[in-house]
Design an enzyme around this catalytic site. Structure first.
Site, PDB file in Angstrom:
ATOM      1  N   LEU A  54       0.861  -1.184   0.000  1.00  0.00           N
ATOM      2  CA  LEU A  54       0.000   0.000   0.000  1.00  0.00           C
ATOM      3  C   LEU A  54       0.894   1.230   0.000  1.00  0.00           C
ATOM      4  CD1 LEU A  54      -2.977   1.134   0.373  1.00  0.00           C
ATOM      5  CD2 LEU A  54      -2.387   1.328   2.791  1.00  0.00           C
ATOM      6  N   GLY A  62       3.328  12.579   5.263  1.00  0.00           N
ATOM      7  CA  GLY A  62       3.125  11.366   6.051  1.00  0.00           C
ATOM      8  C   GLY A  62       1.819  11.471   6.819  1.00  0.00           C
ATOM      9  N   THR A  89       6.052  -0.657   3.064  1.00  0.00           N
ATOM     10  CA  THR A  89       6.308  -2.051   3.435  1.00  0.00           C
ATOM     11  C   THR A  89       6.043  -2.943   2.225  1.00  0.00           C
ATOM     12  OG1 THR A  89       5.659  -1.515   5.692  1.00  0.00           O
ATOM     13  CG2 THR A  89       5.741  -3.861   5.119  1.00  0.00           C
ATOM     14  N   GLU A 171      -6.415  -1.359   9.722  1.00  0.00           N
ATOM     15  CA  GLU A 171      -4.965  -1.362   9.952  1.00  0.00           C
ATOM     16  C   GLU A 171      -4.657  -1.115  11.430  1.00  0.00           C
ATOM     17  OE1 GLU A 171      -2.729   1.621   7.802  1.00  0.00           O
ATOM     18  OE2 GLU A 171      -0.816   0.898   8.589  1.00  0.00           O
ATOM     19  N   GLN A 208      10.814  -8.160  45.427  1.00  0.00           N
ATOM     20  CA  GLN A 208       9.526  -7.469  45.322  1.00  0.00           C
ATOM     21  C   GLN A 208       9.468  -6.479  44.136  1.00  0.00           C
ATOM     22  OE1 GLN A 208       8.272  -4.569  48.336  1.00  0.00           O
ATOM     23  NE2 GLN A 208       6.435  -5.798  48.625  1.00  0.00           N
ATOM     24  N   GLY A 268      18.488  -7.621  32.290  1.00  0.00           N
ATOM     25  CA  GLY A 268      19.829  -7.095  32.568  1.00  0.00           C
ATOM     26  C   GLY A 268      20.670  -7.027  31.300  1.00  0.00           C
ATOM     27  N   GLU A 296       0.472  11.211  18.120  1.00  0.00           N
ATOM     28  CA  GLU A 296      -0.040  12.589  18.086  1.00  0.00           C
ATOM     29  C   GLU A 296      -1.277  12.677  17.196  1.00  0.00           C
ATOM     30  OE1 GLU A 296       3.163  11.707  17.671  1.00  0.00           O
ATOM     31  OE2 GLU A 296       3.992  12.512  19.532  1.00  0.00           O
TER      32      GLU A 296
HETATM   33  C1  LIG Z   1       8.778   0.810   9.053  1.00  0.00           C
HETATM   34  C2  LIG Z   1       7.680   1.633   8.441  1.00  0.00           C
HETATM   35  C3  LIG Z   1       6.753   1.036   7.600  1.00  0.00           C
HETATM   36  C4  LIG Z   1       5.756   1.809   6.993  1.00  0.00           C
HETATM   37  N1  LIG Z   1       4.904   1.222   6.086  1.00  0.00           N
HETATM   38  C5  LIG Z   1       4.090   2.022   5.340  1.00  0.00           C
HETATM   39  C6  LIG Z   1       3.334   1.472   4.257  1.00  0.00           C
HETATM   40  O1  LIG Z   1       3.355   0.255   4.001  1.00  0.00           O
HETATM   41  N2  LIG Z   1       2.583   2.310   3.498  1.00  0.00           N
HETATM   42  C7  LIG Z   1       2.522   3.654   3.740  1.00  0.00           C
HETATM   43  O2  LIG Z   1       1.832   4.362   3.011  1.00  0.00           O
HETATM   44  N3  LIG Z   1       3.208   4.205   4.778  1.00  0.00           N
HETATM   45  C8  LIG Z   1       3.994   3.424   5.569  1.00  0.00           C
HETATM   46  N4  LIG Z   1       4.723   3.972   6.604  1.00  0.00           N
HETATM   47  C9  LIG Z   1       4.619   5.416   6.856  1.00  0.00           C
HETATM   48  C10 LIG Z   1       3.984   5.793   8.171  1.00  0.00           C
HETATM   49  O3  LIG Z   1       2.580   5.602   8.109  1.00  0.00           O
HETATM   50  C11 LIG Z   1       4.384   7.238   8.473  1.00  0.00           C
HETATM   51  O4  LIG Z   1       5.775   7.212   8.813  1.00  0.00           O
HETATM   52  C12 LIG Z   1       3.600   7.864   9.581  1.00  0.00           C
HETATM   53  O5  LIG Z   1       2.251   8.061   9.195  1.00  0.00           O
HETATM   54  C13 LIG Z   1       4.177   9.225  10.016  1.00  0.00           C
HETATM   55  O6  LIG Z   1       4.425  10.045   8.913  1.00  0.00           O
HETATM   56  P1  LIG Z   1       5.860  10.747   8.742  1.00  0.00           P
HETATM   57  O7  LIG Z   1       6.891   9.703   8.938  1.00  0.00           O
HETATM   58  O8  LIG Z   1       5.868  11.499   7.474  1.00  0.00           O
HETATM   59  O9  LIG Z   1       5.975  11.751   9.964  1.00  0.00           O
HETATM   60  P2  LIG Z   1       5.450  13.263   9.971  1.00  0.00           P
HETATM   61  O10 LIG Z   1       4.050  13.323   9.490  1.00  0.00           O
HETATM   62  O11 LIG Z   1       6.453  14.130   9.320  1.00  0.00           O
HETATM   63  O12 LIG Z   1       5.453  13.546  11.535  1.00  0.00           O
HETATM   64  C14 LIG Z   1       6.659  13.816  12.266  1.00  0.00           C
HETATM   65  C15 LIG Z   1       6.259  14.003  13.745  1.00  0.00           C
HETATM   66  O13 LIG Z   1       5.355  15.116  13.858  1.00  0.00           O
HETATM   67  C16 LIG Z   1       4.166  14.702  14.490  1.00  0.00           C
HETATM   68  N5  LIG Z   1       3.021  15.409  13.928  1.00  0.00           N
HETATM   69  C17 LIG Z   1       2.608  15.452  12.629  1.00  0.00           C
HETATM   70  N6  LIG Z   1       1.484  16.169  12.520  1.00  0.00           N
HETATM   71  C18 LIG Z   1       1.168  16.588  13.784  1.00  0.00           C
HETATM   72  C19 LIG Z   1       0.114  17.366  14.339  1.00  0.00           C
HETATM   73  N7  LIG Z   1      -0.885  17.832  13.575  1.00  0.00           N
HETATM   74  N8  LIG Z   1       0.122  17.598  15.670  1.00  0.00           N
HETATM   75  C20 LIG Z   1       1.113  17.111  16.450  1.00  0.00           C
HETATM   76  N9  LIG Z   1       2.129  16.364  15.995  1.00  0.00           N
HETATM   77  C21 LIG Z   1       2.152  16.101  14.669  1.00  0.00           C
HETATM   78  C22 LIG Z   1       4.063  13.194  14.215  1.00  0.00           C
HETATM   79  O14 LIG Z   1       3.257  12.544  15.164  1.00  0.00           O
HETATM   80  C23 LIG Z   1       5.523  12.791  14.314  1.00  0.00           C
HETATM   81  O15 LIG Z   1       5.875  12.619  15.665  1.00  0.00           O
HETATM   82  C24 LIG Z   1       5.681   3.201   7.266  1.00  0.00           C
HETATM   83  C25 LIG Z   1       6.596   3.788   8.145  1.00  0.00           C
HETATM   84  C26 LIG Z   1       7.594   3.029   8.716  1.00  0.00           C
HETATM   85  C27 LIG Z   1       8.592   3.727   9.625  1.00  0.00           C
END
Ligand SMILES: Cc1cc2nc3c(=O)[nH]c(=O)nc-3n(C[C@H](O)[C@H](O)[C@H](O)COP(=O)(O)OP(=O)(O)OC[C@H]3O[C@@H](n4cnc5c(N)ncnc54)[C@H](O)[C@@H]3O)c2cc1C
Length: 308
Positions: A54, A62, A89, A171, A208, A268, A296
């Site tokens: 996907l 993101g 993925t 999901e 404990q 440990g 978040e």
């Molecule tokens: C190992 C892995 C597998 C994945 N597999 C897939 C996949 O198969 N398909 C796919 O489409 N995606 C996939 N993803 C993507 C994943 O869904 C995104 O990484 C995730 O949604 C976060 O988006 P970003 O990494 O762009 O972070 P960002 O959106 O840039 O966010 C960065 C930080 O800012 C915070 N943030 C963002 N917006 C706000 C807000 N409005 N208020 C407060 N905090 C906020 C976030 O919580 C995060 O802590 C995968 C990611 C990983 C690491």
């Protein structure tokens, strides 16, 4: 049951690779696909002849999924696709990628559609290195002038955001179930270790501080299980339990990471060693509060659901 049992094998990466195929890439075809799309992609996917991925996340989008920029330009008989997806993925191995694309110039909530993109000319992937989930394939996928025939439009034109939201519910539930499975096995293994390992003339579990820690962790596993099963029952009953699913995802992913860290501590120095399962479990669990919508974002959804 499958999600829990997959987690119990102890490899987050294996569960992720299979989970991406089973829980996020193929359900949209089952739910929104035409009969012809089901025969072409779902049937071989179920037979394990084709692997699915996907593709939603992009280098610049993101959490804010509506701001994706991968563009599908309409041409005779279909679309031409240009753009880049990341953190996908199964991104190297997938035969087809269920891909979110912009089908209007503005994009956004009313301008996103899904195309089923087959690997072929113009589609290239490169593997990414990660903290955990080493057994899964995570990649950046780039699309350069990729022709996608019109019969590969999945669901309605410009109705992709609806598909994204529908998919997220399952999901997130699958992730919560996976966390419950992983936490259960981690607790069992750590309790067994604590009963066996001795310090100061007694088993660790007879101290404990350790006994109380294990009691707290058992409470956390039970709480996560109850909250997740409640959300699952509602989901299966046809309710739209946005609040309960969001709470289950938020609660279990953080709790799982905290539990793995506590289990590592109880081991440990052994817990820091590659030869012990818990070193991998702690790394694997770190993804939970980020993937499938971060903590978040879960709190933002709850904020809206709770009219805050
Ligand atoms: C190992 C892995 C597998 C994945 N597999 C897939 C996949 O198969 N398909 C796919 O489409 N995606 C996939 N993803 C993507 C994943 O869904 C995104 O990484 C995730 O949604 C976060 O988006 P970003 O990494 O762009 O972070 P960002 O959106 O840039 O966010 C960065 C930080 O800012 C915070 N943030 C963002 N917006 C706000 C807000 N409005 N208020 C407060 N905090 C906020 C976030 O919580 C995060 O802590 C995968 C990611 C990983 C690491």
């Amino acid at each position: 049951m499958l999600a829990e049992e997959l987690a119990r094998i102890g490899s987050g990466g294996v569960a992720a690779g299979l989970g991406a195929h089973i829980s996020i890439a193929t359900p949209p075809i089952w739910k929104f696909g035409s009969e012809e799309q089901k025969q072409r992609y779902l049937v071989p996917a179920i037979r394990a002849e084709k692997i699915g991925a996907l593709g939603i996340t992009e280098p610049g989008a993101g959490s804010d999924v509506a701001s994706i920029t991968t563009r599908a330009e309409p041409v005779e008989g279909g679309w031409v696709l240009n753009g880049e997806k990341t953190y996908i993925t199964n991104g190297v191995r997938a035969h087809f990628i269920v891909t979110a694309v912009k089908t209007t110039r503005e994009g956004g909530h009313h301008g996103i559609s899904f195309l089923i993109v087959e690997r072929g000319e113009g589609v290239s992937s490169s593997a990414l290195q990660k903290l955990g989930w080493h057994a899964s394939d995570t990649a950046t996928i780039s699309f350069q002038d990729v022709f996608v025939p019109e019969e590969n439009l999945l669901g309605g034109l410009n109705e992709g955001f609806k598909l994204i939201m529908a998919n997220f519910q399952w999901e997130r539930l699958a992730m919560a179930l996976g966390a419950v499975g992983a936490m259960t096995i981690a607790w069992e293994r750590t309790a067994a270790f604590a009963r066996e390992r001795r310090a100061f003339g007694r088993a660790l579990s007879e101290h404990q501080a350790i006994r109380h820690k294990l009691a707290d962790l058992a409470t956390s596993v039970y709480t996560c299980r109850c909250v997740t099963y409640d959300a699952l029952r509602r989901f299966m009953a046809g309710e739209e339990p946005l609040r309960e699913v969001t709470m289950a995802k938020l609660l279990t992913q953080r709790a799982s990471f905290e539990l793995m860290d506590a289990c590592l501590q109880i081991h440990g120095g052994a817990g820091y060693m590659r030869e012990y399962w818990v070193e991998r479990a702690a790394r694997d669990a770190r993804l939970g509060p980020i993937g499938g919508g971060s903590d978040e974002i879960m709190r933002e959804i709850l904020g809206r659901a709770l009219a805050l």
